[in-house]
Scaffold this active site. Structure first.
Site, mmCIF file in Angstrom:
data_model
loop_
_atom_site.group_PDB
_atom_site.id
_atom_site.type_symbol
_atom_site.label_atom_id
_atom_site.label_comp_id
_atom_site.label_asym_id
_atom_site.label_seq_id
_atom_site.Cartn_x
_atom_site.Cartn_y
_atom_site.Cartn_z
ATOM 1 N N HIS A 1 0.858 -1.195 0.000
ATOM 2 C CA HIS A 1 0.000 0.000 0.000
ATOM 3 C C HIS A 1 0.887 1.236 0.000
ATOM 4 C CE1 HIS A 1 -3.207 2.709 0.553
ATOM 5 N NE2 HIS A 1 -3.897 2.111 1.488
ATOM 6 N N HIS B 1 -2.719 6.959 -1.009
ATOM 7 C CA HIS B 1 -3.753 7.575 -0.167
ATOM 8 C C HIS B 1 -3.244 8.325 1.061
ATOM 9 C CE1 HIS B 1 -6.619 4.232 -1.861
ATOM 10 N NE2 HIS B 1 -6.121 5.016 -2.785
ATOM 11 N N TYR C 1 -0.931 7.303 3.304
ATOM 12 C CA TYR C 1 -0.416 6.480 4.408
ATOM 13 C C TYR C 1 1.128 6.457 4.318
ATOM 14 C CZ TYR C 1 -5.253 5.337 5.294
ATOM 15 O OH TYR C 1 -6.576 5.433 5.591
ATOM 16 N N GLY D 1 -3.462 4.039 -17.596
ATOM 17 C CA GLY D 1 -3.058 4.052 -19.008
ATOM 18 C C GLY D 1 -1.655 4.618 -19.165
#
Ligand SMILES: Cc1cc2nc3c(=O)[nH]c(=O)nc-3n(C[C@H](O)[C@H](O)[C@H](O)COP(=O)(O)O)c2cc1C
Length: 367
Positions: free
Chosen positions: A169, A172, A174, A278
């Site tokens: 992760h 976002h 973190y 993309g």
């Protein structure tokens, strides 16, 4: 529009997925004591039994005292949590599905009072004080090595219990993203400075995970421009800068990039229709996962605050067109799969009218 593109198999080395539908990682907070229990096992098994090619689990914490930020989040360390995850893996495999854990450290988002040790503050790239109290402990080089070691061990454990890969992760806002972002990384050592310096933590972490699992075990890396602290934040403003950002991460050992956006149809840069997945595919030559409001008419952050809004099922035509054009390889679906375990088979079998809408009520239970 025909939906077959979503149900073509995908191959990457030893990883063979029965469809292009990926379950997006979603924190559900139903694992008291950090242990995924029988309800969690059944929750993932159902999606594997109903057309999902790859499950990315909810964020699951690595073995560091500040990795967790929320109640009832499953751990990815310790005997009982790993035994729980092993049962999840076996249940998903018995249905012909594949699964990877999302390995997570929340960094400075953690608050004093959070489990497991309430006295531990957030850990982040830069120290933060409030009223003379340390609310974020600025990480020493030893702290950095400890966290990297925790990710590597988690990846080793993932492999040992039969997971099909890992997702790191890095999105976002973190911990990993806190190092990337200049808004949260004011370090003056080699882990700070320009974006290349701010990427050093992620690069070393990916290298350590790669060394722990060997060459053939898939590593997915999730990143985002947006931060939960600032939805309009951006790490890079141009395709050239994106290419420079991604190259060392790719070289460090990433197999698949998971490009987190809130609306998959939005062009990432002026002058081209390509979305973040993309551009990432084009620039790195690696497979990518797109995500963001697939199959729903409202984006997810609107649903994270108190609201009685309902997101209704929406057309997949734009998505299918992009998938047919090979803009990206895989499609992650969040809320539509959270509320409706059968979303993928309903799409596959032309039963759109049976697809369930999403509202916050769906967060209250595991179905
Ligand atoms: C309840 C909920 C929990 C989430 N938890 C995580 C998480 O643990 N890790 C993560 O990377 N993203 C998390 N997300 C973001 C989703 O993975 C996904 O990117 C987002 O929901 C957009 O997809 P959607 O529009 O299909 O829902 C969460 C989203 C929701 C709705």
């Amino acid at each position: 529009m025909p939906v077959n593109a979503l149900f073509k198999p995908f191959h990457l080395g030893h990883l063979q997925l029965p469809s292009r539908v990926v379950m997006a990682p979603m924190t559900r907070s139903f694992s008291p004591g950090g242990v995924p229990n029988s309800k969690v096992i059944e929750y993932y098994r159902r999606r594997a039994a109903a057309g999902v090619g790859l499950i990315i689990t909810e964020g699951t914490t690595v073995n560091h005292k500040a990795s967790n930020g929320y109640p009832n989040v499953p751990q990815f360390f310790g005997e009982a949590p790993l035994a729980g995850w092993k049962k999840v893996v076996d249940a998903v495999h018995a249905e012909g599905g594949k699964i990877v854990p999302q390995l997570w450290h929340v960094g400075s988002v953690r608050r004093v009072g959070t489990e497991p040790d309430a006295s531990v503050p957030g850990y982040g790239p830069t120290e933060k004080l409030k009223d003379g109290q340390v609310v974020v402990h600025g990480m020493s080089k030893q702290d950095i090595q400890d966290v990297i070691g925790a990710f590597a061990q988690a990846a080793r454990d993932a492999k040992a219990i039969g997971m099909d890969g890992v997702e790191i992760h890095g999105a976002h806002g973190y911990l990993v993203d806190q190092f990337f972002w200049e808004g949260t990384n004011q370090r003056t050592d080699e882990y700070g400075g320009d974006l290349a310096g701010r990427s050093r933590f992620a690069i070393e972490l990916i290298q350590a995970v790669r060394a722990a699992v060997g060459p053939d075990f898939p590593i997915i890396f999730r990143f985002s421009q947006w931060k939960q602290q600032d939805y309009s934040a951006r790490l890079v403003q141009t395709p050239e800068a994106l290419g420079e950002f991604l190259k060392p991460l790719s070289d460090a050992g990433v197999d698949i990039f998971h490009c987190s956006t809130r609306r998959f149809w939005e062009p990432e840069f002026d002058g081209s229709d390509l979305n973040l997945a993309g551009w990432t595919r084009k620039l790195t030559g690696k497979p990518t996962i797109t995500v963001g409001s697939v199959g729903l008419d409202g984006e997810f952050l609107q649903f994270m605050v108190n609201t009685d809004k309902i997101a209704q099922p929406a057309s997949l035509d734009n998505l299918l067109q992009r998938l047919n054009n090979d803009e990206f390889d895989l499609v992650a679906v969040g809320r539509a799969l959270l509320v409706d375990p059968d979303w993928a088979v309903k799409v596959r079998d032309g039963r759109e009218q049976d697809i369930l809408p999403f509202s916050r009520d769906a967060l209250m239970t595991l179905v």
